[in-house]
Each structure stands twice: as C-alpha cells, then as structure tokens.
Design a protein around this motif. Structure first.
Motif, PDB file in Angstrom:
ATOM      1  N   LYS A  28      24.036  80.945  55.807  1.00 12.52           N
ATOM      2  CA  LYS A  28      24.586  81.389  57.081  1.00 12.52           C
ATOM      3  C   LYS A  28      23.725  80.961  58.262  1.00 12.52           C
ATOM      4  N   THR A  29      22.538  80.454  58.007  1.00 12.18           N
ATOM      5  CA  THR A  29      21.671  80.109  59.132  1.00 12.18           C
ATOM      6  C   THR A  29      22.091  78.802  59.799  1.00 12.18           C
ATOM      7  N   ARG A  30      23.022  78.074  59.201  1.00 11.58           N
ATOM      8  CA  ARG A  30      23.418  76.791  59.814  1.00 11.58           C
ATOM      9  C   ARG A  30      24.268  76.997  61.053  1.00 11.58           C
ATOM     10  N   GLN A  31      24.074  76.119  61.998  1.00  8.02           N
ATOM     11  CA  GLN A  31      24.921  76.098  63.189  1.00  8.02           C
ATOM     12  C   GLN A  31      26.153  75.248  62.885  1.00  8.02           C
ATOM     13  N   ALA A  32      27.229  75.483  63.657  1.00  7.78           N
ATOM     14  CA  ALA A  32      28.371  74.576  63.573  1.00  7.78           C
ATOM     15  C   ALA A  32      27.863  73.175  63.931  1.00  7.78           C
ATOM     16  N   ALA A 124      42.055  74.826  67.867  1.00  3.82           N
ATOM     17  CA  ALA A 124      40.989  73.853  68.135  1.00  3.82           C
ATOM     18  C   ALA A 124      39.902  73.873  67.059  1.00  3.82           C
ATOM     19  N   GLY A 125      40.130  74.655  65.996  1.00  8.77           N
ATOM     20  CA  GLY A 125      39.191  74.633  64.879  1.00  8.77           C
ATOM     21  C   GLY A 125      38.189  75.771  64.872  1.00  8.77           C
ATOM     22  N   TYR A 126      38.331  76.697  65.802  1.00  3.83           N
ATOM     23  CA  TYR A 126      37.453  77.869  65.777  1.00  3.83           C
ATOM     24  C   TYR A 126      37.913  78.830  64.688  1.00  3.83           C
ATOM     25  N   GLN A 127      36.947  79.477  64.044  1.00  2.00           N
ATOM     26  CA  GLN A 127      37.283  80.606  63.175  1.00  2.00           C
ATOM     27  C   GLN A 127      37.417  81.811  64.086  1.00  2.00           C
ATOM     28  N   THR A 128      38.420  82.616  63.829  1.00  2.00           N
ATOM     29  CA  THR A 128      38.685  83.717  64.754  1.00  2.00           C
ATOM     30  C   THR A 128      38.843  85.031  64.002  1.00  2.00           C
ATOM     31  N   ALA A 129      38.273  86.079  64.551  1.00  4.40           N
ATOM     32  CA  ALA A 129      38.402  87.397  63.916  1.00  4.40           C
ATOM     33  C   ALA A 129      38.346  88.481  64.987  1.00  4.40           C
ATOM     34  N   ILE A 130      39.044  89.576  64.725  1.00  4.60           N
ATOM     35  CA  ILE A 130      38.984  90.723  65.637  1.00  4.60           C
ATOM     36  C   ILE A 130      38.839  92.001  64.825  1.00  4.60           C
ATOM     37  N   PHE A 131      37.920  92.857  65.260  1.00  4.71           N
ATOM     38  CA  PHE A 131      37.699  94.151  64.616  1.00  4.71           C
ATOM     39  C   PHE A 131      37.673  95.241  65.669  1.00  4.71           C
ATOM     40  N   TRP A 185      31.979  90.284  58.105  1.00  5.28           N
ATOM     41  CA  TRP A 185      32.707  89.028  58.321  1.00  5.28           C
ATOM     42  C   TRP A 185      31.728  87.885  58.640  1.00  5.28           C
ATOM     43  N   LEU A 186      30.756  88.189  59.491  1.00  8.88           N
ATOM     44  CA  LEU A 186      29.768  87.157  59.845  1.00  8.88           C
ATOM     45  C   LEU A 186      29.006  86.701  58.605  1.00  8.88           C
ATOM     46  N   ASP A 191      32.700  80.628  57.804  1.00 10.75           N
ATOM     47  CA  ASP A 191      32.245  79.325  57.329  1.00 10.75           C
ATOM     48  C   ASP A 191      31.156  78.844  58.287  1.00 10.75           C
ATOM     49  N   PRO A 192      29.931  78.699  57.799  1.00 12.11           N
ATOM     50  CA  PRO A 192      28.835  78.358  58.718  1.00 12.11           C
ATOM     51  C   PRO A 192      28.965  76.978  59.348  1.00 12.11           C
ATOM     52  N   ASP A 193      29.896  76.168  58.848  1.00 11.07           N
ATOM     53  CA  ASP A 193      30.041  74.818  59.404  1.00 11.07           C
ATOM     54  C   ASP A 193      30.931  74.754  60.629  1.00 11.07           C
ATOM     55  N   GLU A 194      31.625  75.828  60.905  1.00 15.70           N
ATOM     56  CA  GLU A 194      32.533  75.811  62.057  1.00 15.70           C
ATOM     57  C   GLU A 194      32.144  76.892  63.056  1.00 15.70           C
ATOM     58  N   PRO A 195      32.385  76.657  64.328  1.00 13.91           N
ATOM     59  CA  PRO A 195      32.071  77.705  65.302  1.00 13.91           C
ATOM     60  C   PRO A 195      33.064  78.863  65.172  1.00 13.91           C
ATOM     61  N   PHE A 196      32.651  80.014  65.679  1.00 10.90           N
ATOM     62  CA  PHE A 196      33.540  81.170  65.563  1.00 10.90           C
ATOM     63  C   PHE A 196      33.747  81.858  66.899  1.00 10.90           C
ATOM     64  N   PHE A 197      34.917  82.514  66.971  1.00  9.35           N
ATOM     65  CA  PHE A 197      35.194  83.453  68.062  1.00  9.35           C
ATOM     66  C   PHE A 197      35.422  84.813  67.426  1.00  9.35           C
TER      67      PHE A 197
END
Ligand code: SGN
Ligand code: CA
Length: 542
Positions: A28-32, A124-131, A185-186, A191-197
């Motif tokens: 999980k330490t990898r950046q997108a 646009a390829g962002y991973q998205t989640a809402i809690f 979730w984090l 997926d650590p390879d993609e940016p997230f919202f």
C-alpha cells in the motif's frame, strides 16, 4: 502537473525498491504511477466553523482538523449556496446551483441522471469510494464502493446501505465506524497503482447530538461561554427571523435534544416541544445495546436527577442558559470524536507515505448556529449558517500555514477536484476551481459576490424562502412566498447582523447597486422568477 516532481520520482524509486524487497507483492505504500494526486474529501454534517479551533478556540480544541490548516490552507470566507444538507451535497456533486440541479430541499430525491464529479473521476481511472452520510434518498453513481447511512443515519449501532452487501447494521459508534470503513478500504480494497477519490462523510455533529461514551463522560461536566446574542429578541430584523422555529428555549426538543428522559418530562409536566420530541429520543437512545444504555444512564441519569431539582424554580432566562449548556455539551462532544477520527485518517496517510500526494479537504455541508440569535439549526443566509468551514492540505501545492479570505463556495468543489485530478470540467458547471487560490495566485480570482437561495418552506424550523447576494461588505436578501421583504446588512459595521438597514436612506445607493448586481447574478446563474414559481408549485403538489 500539479505535484512535486522530485518527490514523485523519489516515491516511485522507493516503491520500486519496496516491490523488489517484497518479491513483487504490491504494498500500500506505493503511489499511483502517473503522479495524479489522491483526494480525500472529508465532510461533517452541520459542523459550525465556531467549533473548529483553527477558526476560534473558545468552545473546543480540534487539533487534528487544525492540522489540515497548519499544514495547508484555512479559508475564512467559505460559504454555501443553500444552507441545508442534501441540497448542499447536490451542489457539491454537480457543481451547479440548486435551481439547476433540482435538489432544492431535503424532500425530493436527488436526480441521478445528472453528471456528478465522482462519475467523471471514475471514468478518468480514479478509484472512488464514499463512506458515511449522503442523504440523497438514493444510491450514488460513480462509486466503486459505498457504505452510506440511510437518510440522516443514527449515532449508535447504525444501519448502512452498502454496494455489495445490501443493508447491514454495525454495532458501535457511527463516527468510529465510518472511519473504520474508510481505513479498511484504504488498506484492503484500494489498488495502490491507481489514484483514489475518497468521500469520508460524517453524520456527526448533526442533531440529535449523541457523543461517544468516552466524550459524553467528559463534556457533560463542561461549561461553555454564551454567545453575545443568545437572548436576541429579533428586533431590527424582518419577519423571517422572528418567525423561524430554531430557538433553543422554545423549539428545541426536551427529550430528543436535551436528553431529558420522557418519564422525567411527564413527572415535571413538561409537554413535548413537537409531536416527535420523545420519539426522537427513543429513535436514537433506544438503539443502544443494554451495555451502551447502562453507560449512558450512568452519566445522563444524574443529569436528569439534577434537572428535576432545578426545573421547578428556574426562570425563563435560566432555562435558556441551561439548554444552551446542554446543547453545547452534546454538540461539541460529538465533534470530539470527529476530530479524533480525522486524526486516525491523517496518521494513516503519514504511516503509508500517502500524505505527500494526497489533497485533503475538510468542510461541512453548511454552518450552524451555536446559540447565536438564540438559535440552533441553519438555513438562513445569515452569517453562522451561510459560512462553512474549509481547510485544505496539499503538500507541494498549498503553502503550509497559509490563509485565504476570498469568497469561495461549495459550488466550487466539483471543479476544484476535477482540476486537481486533471479531468476536463464540463462547461455547464457554475463554480470556479480553487486551485489558483491553493497556489497563492489570488490575482487570477475576480469573484466579488456570491449568490444564495434557500427554499424549504413551509417546513421544519419555518425559515422563509429567500435568495440574496453577499459581498465582503454587504448582504442583501429577498424573503418571498408568503412575504415580500428585503433585508440589508452591513457586514463590516454590524458583523452580528442585528440591524436590517434596507430602509435606511444612508444605504439607498448601496441597495440600488446590490439589487442590480443580484439581478445580474440571477441571470448569470440562470435563476429566475419562473423557476421560483415552478419550485413553489412542485412543493405544494407533493
Ligand atoms: C431533521 C432535524 C432538523 C434538521 C433537518 C435537516 N430534526 O429534520 O433539525 O434541520 O433534519 O437537517 S431531527 O430532530 O429529526 O433530527 S439536514 O442536515 O439533513 O439538512
Ligand atoms: Ca447538514
């Protein structure tokens, strides 16, 4: 490119080293890889800026929320365009004023055929989640994962509507649970390879203000300074302020809000403030497990006993003072858990090396009255409900410890987030990206007035329909539907907004100028008399 390249290169190198060391197991330490920032949008419900110590610290210390400002930017003039929950969230999702996105009040469900910024991020390829709390009356589109509270949600043992498991109930305290879901979730799903919202949206500190045990134990013994306008008699203002049903003494529920036990009300002969006063108490406190209830009674029981002794000889003034203290104890106690949990998320970002490439935004769906004008709740264009907290941190873009006093609005969030992500902004969005302000480039910002429009009337709290214009110096509002009244406040001379100077001849030129500007804003944002009438009709037909 909006991020610090040298850091990204370094992060990429470190990620590669870690990957090799871990035999190609992703960590999980990898950046997108592409350098696009992650975005964590933190929102609480009804969180007044007066209850964030980065703004003012006479009520509560919020060291974790404050960190976002000390490591980023504090906006001192952020406001909403319609000070009520679901409408504000609809403005945020669509980047359009209420009259265009159609979610004018809390009653009708959000129109999900509209384009929202999370959908665009997802495309646009962002991973998205809402809690947490959304309050749209339907499920959100554009999210890979969601766990949302039904409606307003509850504080104890809340139900959630989830994307994959249907409706679930989780035992515990809602602010902690929403954070656990966010961190899970984090840690587990992202997926650590993609940016997230990530939308991390608290229910607290919305009514009925039930703190966690660790906080009510402490806060029930605290005493808070009273606001200067606690005993406001609404002289000097129009009928809207006089007729609003938001007064702490006369409109707050004894059981639901002040946590007087229904049987104690009966014993003292205190009638319900509204038909659902006791019901609100049962709905919230009644959800507790026997263990939770025993802990609650150990603290709220003695408070009730004490009240029983005092009540018969209390003057109206003393009742007001007592109710203010009770309100603050529970409201601020609920915020204590929000602050702690925001700290957990910020710590996680630090520990995982994610903080550097993550834009963190903290805001509320609107402001709130903490006894100012004798009120609780929101809805008005007046200061405490119109203003909303806004803090943003983005290393390499936002200068740590910076401040901004431009008139920014919840209307701007969609465009800001899309801009941060490098996603094209639809041309029909009505706000402005805040990224130039993040960068300290104020010369590119030319907004000198914002537009406001509130609709939900007649309804709970009875705040009349009104629209208006706010500049740094003045606030002009038109109350309509069952009245036709104008109010003008001189924000610099009268920051507490105690005197409507609309009819003062000394302000005649200002009134003319602002009316012209207001009419221009109505045209610019495509609002009109016809739409006002259309929404009145729709309301009456329901
Ligand atoms: C409930 C509250 C009101 C509040 C609205 C809207 N009463 O009706 O005080 O103004 O929600 O809040 S309650 O006792 O039933 O909670 S909002 O945040 O959803 O707009
Ligand atoms: Ca709200």
């Amino acid at each position: 490119m909006k991020t610090n390249i040298s850091f990204l290169q370094l992060a990429g190198l470190m990620a590669a080293v870690i990957l090799v060391a871990a035999s190609c197991k992703p960590t999980k330490t990898r950046q997108a890889d592409d350098g696009r920032p992650n975005i964590i949008f933190i929102m609480s419900d009804d969180h007044a800026y007066q209850a964030i110590s980065a703004y003012m610290d006479h009520l509560i210390e919020t060291p974790n929320i404050d960190r976002i400002a000390s490591e980023g930017m504090l906006f001192s003039n952020a406001c909403v365009s319609n000070s009520i929950c679901a409408p504000s969230r609809a403005v945020i999702f669509t980047g359009k004023h209420s009259h265009l996105n159609g979610k004018i009040d809390n009653r009708f469900p959000f129109d999900t055929t509209q384009i929202t910024f999370p959908q665009l991020l997802q495309q646009a390829g962002y991973q998205t989640a809402i809690f947490g709390k959304l309050h749209f009356g339907n499920n959100p589109k554009g999210f890979d994962q969601f766990k949302i509270l039904p409606g307003q949600g509850t504080y104890y043992n809340p139900d959630f509507i989830t994307k994959n498991e249907g409706k679930i109930q989780v035992e515990g305290y809602t602010t902690d649970i929403i954070t656990d879901m966010t961190l899970d979730w984090l840690e587990e799903e992202r997926d650590p390879d993609e940016p997230f919202f990530l939308a991390y949206w608290h229910k607290a500190p919305h009514r009925e203000w039930l703190p966690a045990e660790r906080h009510y134990k402490e806060y029930i013994h605290k005493t808070f300074p009273e606001p200067a306008t606690l005993f406001d008699d609404y002289e000097g203002r129009g009928s809207a302020a006089k007729e609003a049903e938001m007064n702490l003494l006369t409109h707050m529920n004894w059981a639901g809000d002040s946590k007087i036990y229904p049987e104690v009300m009966d014993e003292l002969g205190i009638p319900e403030t509204v038909g659902w006063d006791k019901g609100a108490f049962e709905r919230e406190v009644g959800r507790q497990t026997p263990e939770q209830r025993a802990s609650w009674d150990a603290v709220y029981g003695p408070m009730n006993e004490d009240f029983k002794k005092r009540y018969p000889s209390m003057t109206e003034k003393e009742k007001m003072q007592w109710r203010y203290q009770r309100y603050m104890q529970d409201y601020l106690g609920s915020i204590a858990a929000v602050d702690e949990n925001v700290g957990r998320v910020l710590d996680y970002l630090d520990e995982q090396g994610l903080a550097e490439n993550t834009l963190v935004v903290y805001t509320s769906d609107q402001g709130f009255y903490l006894g100012e004008h004798g009120w609780f709740d929101k809805r008005f264009i007046y200061e405490e409900s119109f203003k909303t907290p806004l803090l943003a941190r983005w290393p390499g873009v936002i200068e740590p410890g910076s401040a901004n006093d431009q008139m920014v609005q919840n209307l701007d969030f969609a465009q800001t987030i899309l801009d941060a992500a490098g996603v094209t902004v639809p041309t029909d969005m009505q706000g402005e990206s805040l990224i130039p302000l993040f960068r300290g480039e104020e010369e590119d910002w030319d907004r000198d007035a914002v537009y406001y429009h509130y609709y939900e009337y007649p309804s709970v709290h009875m705040v009349k329909r009104h629209y208006g214009i706010v500049t740094r110096e003045y606030k002009l509002a038109h109350f309509y539907y069952d009245v036709d009244e104008w109010e003008l406040y001189d924000r610099l001379q009268d920051p507490q907004e105690m005197l409507n100077v609309y009819d003062d001849p000394g302000y005649a030129d200002i009134v003319m100028e602002l009316k012209t500007k207001l009419a221009e804003l109505r045209v610019k944002y495509k609002d009109s008399e016809d739409l006002d009438q259309k929404y009145i009709q729709k309301y009456l037909e329901k």
